[in-house]
Design a protein around this motif. Structure first.
Motif, short mmCIF file in Angstrom:
data_model
loop_
_atom_site.label_atom_id
_atom_site.label_comp_id
_atom_site.label_asym_id
_atom_site.label_seq_id
_atom_site.Cartn_x
_atom_site.Cartn_y
_atom_site.Cartn_z
N ALA A 111 31.39 41.07 29.67
CA ALA A 111 32.74 40.54 29.91
C ALA A 111 33.41 41.32 31.04
O ALA A 111 34.09 40.74 31.88
N SER A 112 33.20 42.64 31.08
CA SER A 112 33.81 43.44 32.16
C SER A 112 33.17 43.11 33.51
O SER A 112 33.86 43.08 34.53
N VAL A 113 31.88 42.81 33.53
CA VAL A 113 31.22 42.42 34.77
C VAL A 113 31.76 41.08 35.25
O VAL A 113 32.06 40.91 36.42
N ARG A 114 31.89 40.14 34.31
CA ARG A 114 32.43 38.82 34.68
C ARG A 114 33.85 38.95 35.20
O ARG A 114 34.23 38.30 36.17
N ALA A 115 34.67 39.80 34.58
CA ALA A 115 36.05 39.98 35.01
C ALA A 115 36.09 40.58 36.41
O ALA A 115 36.90 40.18 37.25
N ASP A 116 35.19 41.52 36.70
CA ASP A 116 35.14 42.14 38.04
C ASP A 116 34.73 41.14 39.10
O ASP A 116 35.07 41.29 40.27
N ALA A 117 33.98 40.12 38.72
CA ALA A 117 33.47 39.14 39.68
C ALA A 117 34.29 37.85 39.67
O ALA A 117 33.86 36.85 40.23
#
Length: 131
Positions: A111-117
């Motif tokens: 979820a944090s990776v998706r939010a960063d992208a």
């Protein structure tokens, strides 16, 4: 290590550490599975854990033989150097998994990776990466 394993040292498999009659090293992982496994995995063991039957981390080399996986032992100078070199090799694509109170679950991390992208951040979001 010899003291710890005592008389059983010649009776244990050197890969899975189980007694030979219980060895799980055969049959080997099918080649098609190995070809599709694109990750390298390193298990970092405490020196007191090496060779212990309760330590299942070392079994990674049974499922995914070197060079796809390695077991390194903390406290051994050569292994310490290999571990540090691996961490420095590609820091952006290196993950260290360690149990702690503030560790992220796989879902939280993704979820944090998706939010960063996300598009708002200029990363293009998941849809852009999937195309």
């Amino acid at each position: 290590m010899r003291k710890k394993m005592g008389d059983e040292i010649g009776q244990r498999c050197c890969r899975c550490w189980l007694l030979h009659p219980q060895c799980i090293c055969t049959p080997p992982t099918p080649p098609n599975v190995l070809e599709n496994f694109k990750h390298r995995t390193i298990v970092w063991l405490h020196c007191k854990e090496f060779g212990r039957l309760s330590n299942t981390g070392g079994l990674i080399t049974v499922a995914f033989p070197p060079p796809q996986s390695h077991v390194l032992v903390a406290g051994l100078q050569e292994d310490e150097e290999k571990f540090m070199a691996e961490l420095e090799r590609d820091p952006e694509a290196t993950f260290v998994l360690f149990p702690s109170d503030d560790a992220l679950t796989a879902e939280e991390f993704m979820a944090s990776v998706r939010a960063d992208a996300s598009p708002a951040e200029g990363g293009g979001g998941a849809a852009a990466r999937a195309t």
